[in-house]
Design an enzyme around this catalytic site. Structure first.
Site, PDB file in Angstrom:
ATOM      1  N   ASP A   5       0.753  -1.290   0.078  1.00 46.10           N
ATOM      2  CA  ASP A   5      -0.016  -0.097   0.061  1.00 46.10           C
ATOM      3  C   ASP A   5       0.961   1.254   0.007  1.00 46.10           C
ATOM      4  O   ASP A   5       1.913   1.141   0.397  1.00 46.10           O
ATOM      5  CB  ASP A   5      -0.840  -0.142   1.443  1.00 46.10           C
ATOM      6  N   HIS A  11       2.673   3.569  -8.933  1.00 43.83           N
ATOM      7  CA  HIS A  11       2.362   2.311  -9.370  1.00 43.83           C
ATOM      8  C   HIS A  11       3.643   1.719 -10.020  1.00 43.83           C
ATOM      9  O   HIS A  11       4.051   0.677  -9.974  1.00 43.83           O
ATOM     10  CB  HIS A  11       1.236   1.926 -10.132  1.00 43.83           C
ATOM     11  N   LEU A  14      10.907 -20.352  -4.733  1.00 42.58           N
ATOM     12  CA  LEU A  14       9.664 -19.541  -4.278  1.00 42.58           C
ATOM     13  C   LEU A  14       8.471 -19.614  -5.076  1.00 42.58           C
ATOM     14  O   LEU A  14       8.638 -19.503  -6.202  1.00 42.58           O
ATOM     15  CB  LEU A  14      10.406 -18.227  -4.317  1.00 42.58           C
TER      16      LEU A  14
HETATM   17  C1  IPE Z   1      -5.402  -2.895  -0.403  1.00 40.83           C
HETATM   18  O1  IPE Z   1      -5.105  -1.371  -0.411  1.00 40.83           O
HETATM   19  C2  IPE Z   1      -5.271  -3.492  -1.918  1.00 40.83           C
HETATM   20  C3  IPE Z   1      -4.027  -3.647  -2.374  1.00 40.83           C
HETATM   21  C4  IPE Z   1      -3.073  -3.402  -1.765  1.00 40.83           C
HETATM   22  C5  IPE Z   1      -4.090  -4.213  -3.536  1.00 40.83           C
HETATM   23  P1  IPE Z   1      -6.110  -0.227  -0.732  1.00 40.83           P
HETATM   24  O2  IPE Z   1      -5.470   1.053  -0.657  1.00 40.83           O
HETATM   25  O3  IPE Z   1      -7.211  -0.547  -1.697  1.00 40.83           O
HETATM   26  O4  IPE Z   1      -7.182  -0.524   0.700  1.00 40.83           O
HETATM   27  P2  IPE Z   1      -7.951   0.607   1.658  1.00 40.83           P
HETATM   28  O5  IPE Z   1      -8.812   1.243   0.575  1.00 40.83           O
HETATM   29  O6  IPE Z   1      -6.888   1.688   2.116  1.00 40.83           O
HETATM   30  O7  IPE Z   1      -8.576  -0.106   2.599  1.00 40.83           O
HETATM   31  C1  IPE Z   2      -1.314   0.331  -3.400  1.00 39.70           C
HETATM   32  O1  IPE Z   2      -1.345   1.477  -3.284  1.00 39.70           O
HETATM   33  C2  IPE Z   2      -1.465  -0.223  -4.964  1.00 39.70           C
HETATM   34  C3  IPE Z   2      -2.884  -0.492  -5.124  1.00 39.70           C
HETATM   35  C4  IPE Z   2      -4.008  -0.650  -4.191  1.00 39.70           C
HETATM   36  C5  IPE Z   2      -3.446  -0.980  -6.398  1.00 39.70           C
HETATM   37  P1  IPE Z   2      -2.566   2.599  -3.453  1.00 39.70           P
HETATM   38  O2  IPE Z   2      -2.857   3.055  -4.755  1.00 39.70           O
HETATM   39  O3  IPE Z   2      -3.748   2.076  -2.579  1.00 39.70           O
HETATM   40  O4  IPE Z   2      -1.875   3.896  -2.712  1.00 39.70           O
HETATM   41  P2  IPE Z   2      -2.289   4.948  -1.714  1.00 39.70           P
HETATM   42  O5  IPE Z   2      -2.955   4.142  -0.638  1.00 39.70           O
HETATM   43  O6  IPE Z   2      -3.444   5.614  -2.315  1.00 39.70           O
HETATM   44  O7  IPE Z   2      -1.434   5.756  -1.272  1.00 39.70           O
HETATM   45 MG    MG Z   3      -4.112   2.387  -0.740  1.00 44.48          MG
END
Ligand code: IPE
Ligand code: IPE
Ligand code: MG
Length: 259
Positions: free
Chosen positions: A22, A39, A133
């Protein structure tokens, strides 16, 4: 860096590490860039951490890359992310093979565009013979979707007479989950300072040790991984028992080894 790595006890490695990657969006925003830039850099961390786990000899690494709920993000981000994921997997197949890494995917593949499904299937079959792995990508995955899916399939098999409802156990349910071939994660890491599970492996994480770090995913390095593993190794996993029982069991196991 070496010294942190050297502090890891190789006999006490988590068999399965699961990561909620995240913070890509916030990382990019902090740099005045758009979310896709985050990303893009997140993919670099995936490479680093997969390599780090392979070097340590971790058996299973599950990465939460895209949730069922992430489909509701702006279309441009969803399309960009899908393309990035598929392109990365295509590019990395050779490296996966060189490092004896086997790719698996869990999630609702039917929701992915056809080109993505094709690319993934090809990568799955090209790496299927590898024995090092196991890299599990959670794509279009959510735990509640997985459980509903499992319940539907159990119901179908009950109707067909393949399953006797009275004989359903935890093992039966486990066999209907996407993770039926993998042990439960022992260590779950979430980056970026959020203290929640967000629909990830709700059933499988029952006894996992949870590790939260404020580090944004694009900044997550091997060193951060080692810190999480060392933290894991310093915890006492009791599985509902008492400390005294665990000490006794550890003592018995040591005696067996030294015999
Ligand atoms: C969880 O992250 C999903 C992934 C990392 C793929 P999100 O950013 O979507 O989760 P919330 O919305 O903060 O709970
Ligand atoms: C995690 O990073 C990747 C995915 C959920 C695909 P986020 O895109 O959720 O990044 P934040 O949480 O908005 O910073
Ligand atoms: Mg996120």
């Amino acid at each position: 860096m070496e010294s942190l790595k050297e502090s890891i006890i190789s006999q006490k490695l988590p068999r399965h590490i699961a990561i909620i990657m995240d913070g890509n969006g916030r990382w990019a925003k902090e740099k005045g860039q758009d979310r896709l830039y985050g990303h893009f850099h997140g993919v670099e961390s995936v490479r680093t951490i997969v390599e780090g786990c392979a070097e340590l000899g971790i058996g299973y690494l599950t990465l939460y890359a895209f949730s069922t709920e992430n489909w509701d993000r702006p279309e441009q981000e969803v399309t960009g992310l899908m393309e990035l994921l598929v392109e990365t997997i295509r590019k990395e197949v050779d490296t996966l093979n060189k490092n004896n890494i086997r790719l698996h995917v869990i999630g609702n593949m039917e929701m992915l565009p056809a080109y993505a499904q094709n690319e993934l299937n090809e990568a799955l079959s090209l790496t299927s013979k590898n024995t090092g792995l196991n890299l599990v990508m959670a794509l279009s995955y959510s735990s509640r979707w997985e459980m509903v899916n499992a319940v539907k399939n159990i119901a179908i098999d009950v109707k067909n007479g393949k399953v006797d409802p009275q004989s359903i156990t935890q093992d039966t349910l486990q066999q209907y989950l996407c993770t039926s071939n993998f042990p439960d994660p022992e260590l779950m890491i979430r980056t970026s300072g959020e203290y929640r599970i967000s629909n990830f492996l709700l059933y499988q994480l029952a006894y996992a040790e949870l590790y939260f770090t404020p580090v944004r995913w694009p900044d997550f390095s091997k060193e951060h991984l080692y810190e999480a593993i060392i933290d894991f190794q310093n915890r006492e996993r009791r599985f509902g028992k008492t400390s005294a029982q665990i000490e006794q069991e550890d003592g018995d196991a040591d005696q067996l080894v030294s015999r």
